[in-house]
Write an enzyme that holds these catalytic residues in place. Structure first.
Site, PDB file in Angstrom:
ATOM      1  N   ASP A 191       0.857  -1.182   0.000  1.00 24.48           N
ATOM      2  CA  ASP A 191       0.000   0.000   0.000  1.00 24.48           C
ATOM      3  C   ASP A 191       0.894   1.234   0.000  1.00 24.48           C
ATOM      4  O   ASP A 191       1.724   1.405   0.900  1.00 24.48           O
ATOM      5  CB  ASP A 191      -0.917   0.003   1.230  1.00 24.48           C
ATOM      6  CG  ASP A 191      -1.827   1.220   1.266  1.00 24.48           C
ATOM      7  OD1 ASP A 191      -2.662   1.355   0.359  1.00 24.48           O
ATOM      8  OD2 ASP A 191      -1.698   2.028   2.210  1.00 24.48           O
ATOM      9  N   GLU A 276      -2.002  -1.446  -5.806  1.00 22.32           N
ATOM     10  CA  GLU A 276      -3.278  -0.844  -6.167  1.00 22.32           C
ATOM     11  C   GLU A 276      -3.134  -0.082  -7.475  1.00 22.32           C
ATOM     12  O   GLU A 276      -2.130   0.586  -7.712  1.00 22.32           O
ATOM     13  CB  GLU A 276      -3.741   0.105  -5.056  1.00 22.32           C
ATOM     14  CG  GLU A 276      -5.196   0.518  -5.176  1.00 22.32           C
ATOM     15  CD  GLU A 276      -5.684   1.266  -3.942  1.00 22.32           C
ATOM     16  OE1 GLU A 276      -6.877   1.591  -3.876  1.00 22.32           O
ATOM     17  OE2 GLU A 276      -4.848   1.538  -3.050  1.00 22.32           O
ATOM     18  N   ASP A 357      -3.119   1.587   7.150  1.00 26.79           N
ATOM     19  CA  ASP A 357      -2.266   1.222   6.023  1.00 26.79           C
ATOM     20  C   ASP A 357      -1.943  -0.264   6.009  1.00 26.79           C
ATOM     21  O   ASP A 357      -1.934  -0.899   4.945  1.00 26.79           O
ATOM     22  CB  ASP A 357      -0.982   2.048   6.057  1.00 26.79           C
ATOM     23  CG  ASP A 357      -1.256   3.538   5.914  1.00 26.79           C
ATOM     24  OD1 ASP A 357      -2.268   3.889   5.270  1.00 26.79           O
ATOM     25  OD2 ASP A 357      -0.474   4.346   6.455  1.00 26.79           O
TER      26      ASP A 357
END
Length: 400
Positions: A191, A276, A357
């Site tokens: 992330d 992502e 996170d």
């Protein structure tokens, strides 16, 4: 997914220090390359308005005609190889445009466009580690910061000068030493963020070095000095502009070096890396976060990660950008309501306390495993009457 790579073509970039004669020759070449590109683009654009197409062969014939004119006779003073290569680059630009992969080609600017020239094997000589380009009496004084692969010979060489005045040579070679690494079961979710550059599903957090912020005071001072100089080509303004460019180059070099080390480590340690799918170009429109996002260089991080994974037989999975990785409990799969950015820790109804996170990285990993195992696309989880999404199935599968 395993990618078998026998060898790859790699560009090895080195800094070099030209003599005055070599610098003058290369500067002339850069100008001629820009001139030919703009002339060819103008010719193709004019033909385009007449609903005609001009291809590379036709622009090559035009180049021959241009050289015979008195106005453009100076094109004969430089090597013809970079001039032909810039026509090939223009052809590639139009191919990408017609395939809807890029916008319409733009004219090159003397002040803003990158100064570069590309030489093929017919325009260079590489012997005993010494590179000599066409129209030059002696070899370039290259700083060999790392050796070329054993037995490698450059197929193309690109010479460039950056805005800070530094000269670089990039050699494209076949590298037989690159191949798939030993397979491993390790997988990690990544992330990206601003407080921490990366947060891994293992719980590790990698600090954001904030290179631009470190040099922001020096950069602001240099930019103020540049703004006070009279516009034009004066020596004082040129020196002030060079000082600003050197600070920008220092920031970019440090950022790139850090990203290379991070991506190499991730690829070496993990078989599967889940990230992502962010649209960074849209995110930087946020005026409050644009500078911080640009400094983090998320797009460059992904680019480096993907090509290194391809080289070494690893897999990179990009989860849909609308997947609610931060708001989904990685323990029970419950989707929370609104969660503003200032909320860094939250508690789920099941009792689990999440670091925002770390929880997002774990959800990304679970979603990536679902994509790899089930072939399912990961979309935002909906409340449906029955069944589970592929992501939820994967979460349930790894629960004890």
């Amino acid at each position: 997914m395993s990618v078998t790579v026998n060898h790859v073509r790699r560009a090895f970039k080195y800094r070099f220090y030209p003599t005055d004669a070599q610098a003058a020759e290369l500067s002339r070449t850069f100008g001629c390359v820009r001139k030919v590109y703009n002339l060819a683009l103008a010719a193709r654009t004019e033909a385009w308005t007449r609903q005609e197409r001009v291809n590379y062969n036709q622009t090559s014939a035009l180049l021959t005609a241009w050289k015979k004119t008195e106005e453009l006779a100076f094109l004969n003073d430089v090597s013809s190889v970079p001039l032909q290569q810039t026509l090939r680059h223009l052809q590639t630009a139009f191919t990408n445009f017609f395939s809807k992969r890029a916008k319409y080609p733009r004219f090159k600017s003397r002040k803003k466009s990158r100064k570069s020239a590309e030489y093929t094997t017919s325009g260079l000589r590489f012997r005993d580690g010494r590179l000599t380009l066409a129209k030059m009496a002696g070899p370039l004084d290259i700083v060999w910061s790392r050796p070329l692969p054993e037995g490698a010979k450059p197929s193309t060489v690109t010479v460039s000068q950056d805005s800070a005045g530094r000269w670089f040579v990039s050699m494209l070679c076949d590298d037989l030493t690159v191949g798939p690494l030993a397979a491993t079961d390790a997988a990690v979710g990544v992330d990206v963020g601003l407080n921490h550059l990366l947060t891994l599903s293992t719980g590790e957090k990698i600090a954001n070095p904030r290179h631009e912020r470190t040099d922001r005071a020096r950069l602001a001072k240099a930019q103020r000095a540049l703004a006070r100089k009279a516009r034009g080509d004066g020596a004082n303004r040129r020196r002030a502009r060079l000082k600003v460019a050197k600070i920008h180059a220092r920031i970019a070099d440090r950022r790139r070096d850090g990203l290379h080390k991070l991506t190499t480590r991730l690829v070496r340690e993990n078989q599967t890396i889940v990230i992502e799918d962010l649209t960074v170009r849209n995110m930087v429109r946020n005026r409050s976060l644009a500078r911080a996002i640009s400094d983090a260089a998320w797009a460059e991080f992904r680019s480096l990660l993907e090509y290194k994974a391809q080289w070494y037989g690893r897999e990179v999975i990009a989860v849909d950008r609308f997947f609610p990785s931060s708001k989904l409990c990685s323990v029970c799969g419950t989707l929370q309501g609104k969660m503003p950015l200032h909320v860094r820790t939250w508690k789920c109804a099941c009792g689990a306390i999440h670091d925002r996170d770390v929880n997002a990285a774990r959800n990304l990993l679970a979603a990536g495993r679902a994509v790899s195992a089930c072939g399912a696309g990961v979309r935002p989880q909906r409340r449906t009457p029955g069944g589970q999404s592929a992501m939820k199935q994967e979460v349930s599968r790894r629960e004890p």
